[in-house]
Design an enzyme around this catalytic site. Structure first.
Site, PDB file in Angstrom:
ATOM      1  N   ASN A   9       0.865  -1.183   0.000  1.00 41.84           N
ATOM      2  CA  ASN A   9       0.000   0.000   0.000  1.00 41.84           C
ATOM      3  C   ASN A   9       0.901   1.232   0.000  1.00 41.84           C
ATOM      4  OD1 ASN A   9      -1.838   2.015   0.462  1.00 41.84           O
ATOM      5  ND2 ASN A   9      -2.347   1.370   2.550  1.00 41.84           N
ATOM      6  N   LYS A  11       0.066   4.297  -0.304  1.00 45.50           N
ATOM      7  CA  LYS A  11      -0.598   5.448   0.325  1.00 45.50           C
ATOM      8  C   LYS A  11      -0.404   6.724  -0.520  1.00 45.50           C
ATOM      9  CE  LYS A  11       0.106   3.205   4.727  1.00 45.50           C
ATOM     10  NZ  LYS A  11       0.115   3.303   6.160  1.00 45.50           N
ATOM     11  N   HIS A  94      -9.315   0.734   5.145  1.00 45.05           N
ATOM     12  CA  HIS A  94      -8.032   0.962   5.812  1.00 45.05           C
ATOM     13  C   HIS A  94      -8.246   1.874   7.023  1.00 45.05           C
ATOM     14  CE1 HIS A  94      -3.940   2.229   6.591  1.00 45.05           C
ATOM     15  NE2 HIS A  94      -3.557   1.150   5.925  1.00 45.05           N
ATOM     16  N   GLU A  96      -6.658   4.292   8.128  1.00 45.52           N
ATOM     17  CA  GLU A  96      -6.494   5.734   7.855  1.00 45.52           C
ATOM     18  C   GLU A  96      -7.747   6.310   7.210  1.00 45.52           C
ATOM     19  OE1 GLU A  96      -2.831   5.298   5.721  1.00 45.52           O
ATOM     20  OE2 GLU A  96      -1.857   4.695   7.578  1.00 45.52           O
ATOM     21  N   GLU A 166      -5.243  -5.469  10.635  1.00 46.49           N
ATOM     22  CA  GLU A 166      -4.216  -4.451  10.845  1.00 46.49           C
ATOM     23  C   GLU A 166      -4.462  -3.747  12.173  1.00 46.49           C
ATOM     24  OE1 GLU A 166      -2.371  -3.149   6.874  1.00 46.49           O
ATOM     25  OE2 GLU A 166      -4.168  -1.954   7.166  1.00 46.49           O
ATOM     26  N   GLY A 172       2.560   1.763  10.874  1.00 45.84           N
ATOM     27  CA  GLY A 172       3.487   2.885  10.727  1.00 45.84           C
ATOM     28  C   GLY A 172       4.182   3.278  12.014  1.00 45.84           C
ATOM     29  N   SER A 212       3.631  -2.641  10.383  1.00 39.88           N
ATOM     30  CA  SER A 212       5.092  -2.666  10.538  1.00 39.88           C
ATOM     31  C   SER A 212       5.701  -4.030  10.189  1.00 39.88           C
ATOM     32  CB  SER A 212       5.489  -2.234  11.954  1.00 39.88           C
ATOM     33  OG  SER A 212       5.037  -0.920  12.206  1.00 39.88           O
TER      34      SER A 212
HETATM   35  C1  PEP Z   1      -0.669  -0.195   6.249  1.00 41.30           C
HETATM   36  O1  PEP Z   1      -0.822   1.014   6.230  1.00 41.30           O
HETATM   37  O2  PEP Z   1      -1.514  -0.945   5.730  1.00 41.30           O
HETATM   38  C2  PEP Z   1       0.508  -0.726   6.912  1.00 41.30           C
HETATM   39  C3  PEP Z   1       0.530  -1.982   7.239  1.00 41.30           C
HETATM   40  O3  PEP Z   1       1.533   0.178   7.133  1.00 41.30           O
HETATM   41  P1  PEP Z   1       2.981  -0.149   7.741  1.00 41.30           P
HETATM   42  O4  PEP Z   1       3.466  -1.423   7.104  1.00 41.30           O
HETATM   43  O5  PEP Z   1       3.811   1.028   7.398  1.00 41.30           O
HETATM   44  O6  PEP Z   1       2.789  -0.322   9.224  1.00 41.30           O
END
Ligand code: PEP
Length: 249
Positions: A9, A11, A94, A96, A166, A172, A212
């Site tokens: 992703n 973003k 997601h 966000e 998630e 992040g 992460s």
């Molecule tokens: C995400 O935004 O779906 C995600 C998993 O981000 P990150 O890997 O940066 O934690």
């Protein structure tokens, strides 16, 4: 057997020139893999990415879409628009989008219906916040997110649904769920699906972990029986790291 999937992703990162550079690096890294590989560039770069990766084993997918077919929704993108440029899979829900754009379970249920009506596949994201986990409510929160957005569907439609657990506290932040925490939650998610649709269907749904995930922890996460791959944010912006994660299978 369930599909193993690693999806990046991107973003709101990368203009056209930066996207082109990342695509070139990705093409250098492509190897045969047991996992399906996907990347989700920003809307402005989708068509270019689609053309650039045509015929290669990397699917170009979208980060979001609107639930309406078309009309007065300034700034939005429809399923039909995505399909018209060759995009067949969309990320929905997601954290966000839920946090900064107020996406509710109710709106997500409508987006799910529209995407499926357009024969699109969905990566449906959900996960608890830190406060939920601290108070021991993580399973309740996750179950309600899944039920509210997906349980109105007939079971057969899950052939086009990929789930992405998630935990918001891991996105992040550099903090990853332990492989055991991920496995426990993925097994719970599968049981929740099985209670509603039966194990035949639940056992076929791929459940990805996101939060992460990086080259150093991907292997440990992916060896867990109910972890079928990853949704990768930060590490997907670097082609070497992204393919190190793909190759962790
Ligand atoms: C995400 O935004 O779906 C995600 C998993 O981000 P990150 O890997 O940066 O934690």
């Amino acid at each position: 057997m369930r599909k193993q999937i690693v999806a990046g992703n991107w973003k709101m990162n990368n203009d056209l020139v930066q996207t082109e550079a990342l695509l070139i690096n990705l093409k250098k890294q492509i190897q045969t893999s047991s996992a399906e590989v996907m990347v989700a560039p920003a809307f402005t770069n989708l068509y270019h990415a689609f053309e650039s990766l045509k015929g290669l084993n990397i699917e170009v997918i979208a980060q979001n879409m609107h639930y309406a077919e078309n009309g007065a929704f300034t700034g939005e993108i429809s399923a039909g628009m995505l399909k018209s440029i060759g995009v067949n899979t969309v990320i929905l829900g997601h954290s966000e989008r839920r946090e900064y754009f107020n996406e509710t379970d109710e709106a997500l249920a409508k987006k799910v219906d529209t995407a499926l009506d357009h024969d699109m596949r969905i990566i449906f994201c959900f996960g608890e916040e830190l406060a939920d986990r601290k108070s021991g409510n993580e399973e309740m929160v996750v179950a309600s997110q899944i039920k509210n957005a997906l349980f109105h569907l007939p079971g057969w439609k899950f052939k086009d649904i990929i789930l992405a657990y998630e935990p918001v506290w891991a996105i992040g932040t550099g903090e990853t769920a332990t492989p055991e925490q991920a496995q426990d939650m993925h097994a719970f998610i599968r049981k929740t699906l099985a209670n509603q649709f039966g194990y035949d269907i639940a056992n076929r749904v791929s459940i990805l972990y996101g939060g992460s995930c990086k080259p150093s922890n991907a292997k440990e996460l992916f060896t867990k029986p109910d972890v079928d791959g990853g949704l990768i944010g930060g590490a997907s912006l670097n082609a070497e790291d992204f393919f190190a994660i793909v190759n962790a299978f």
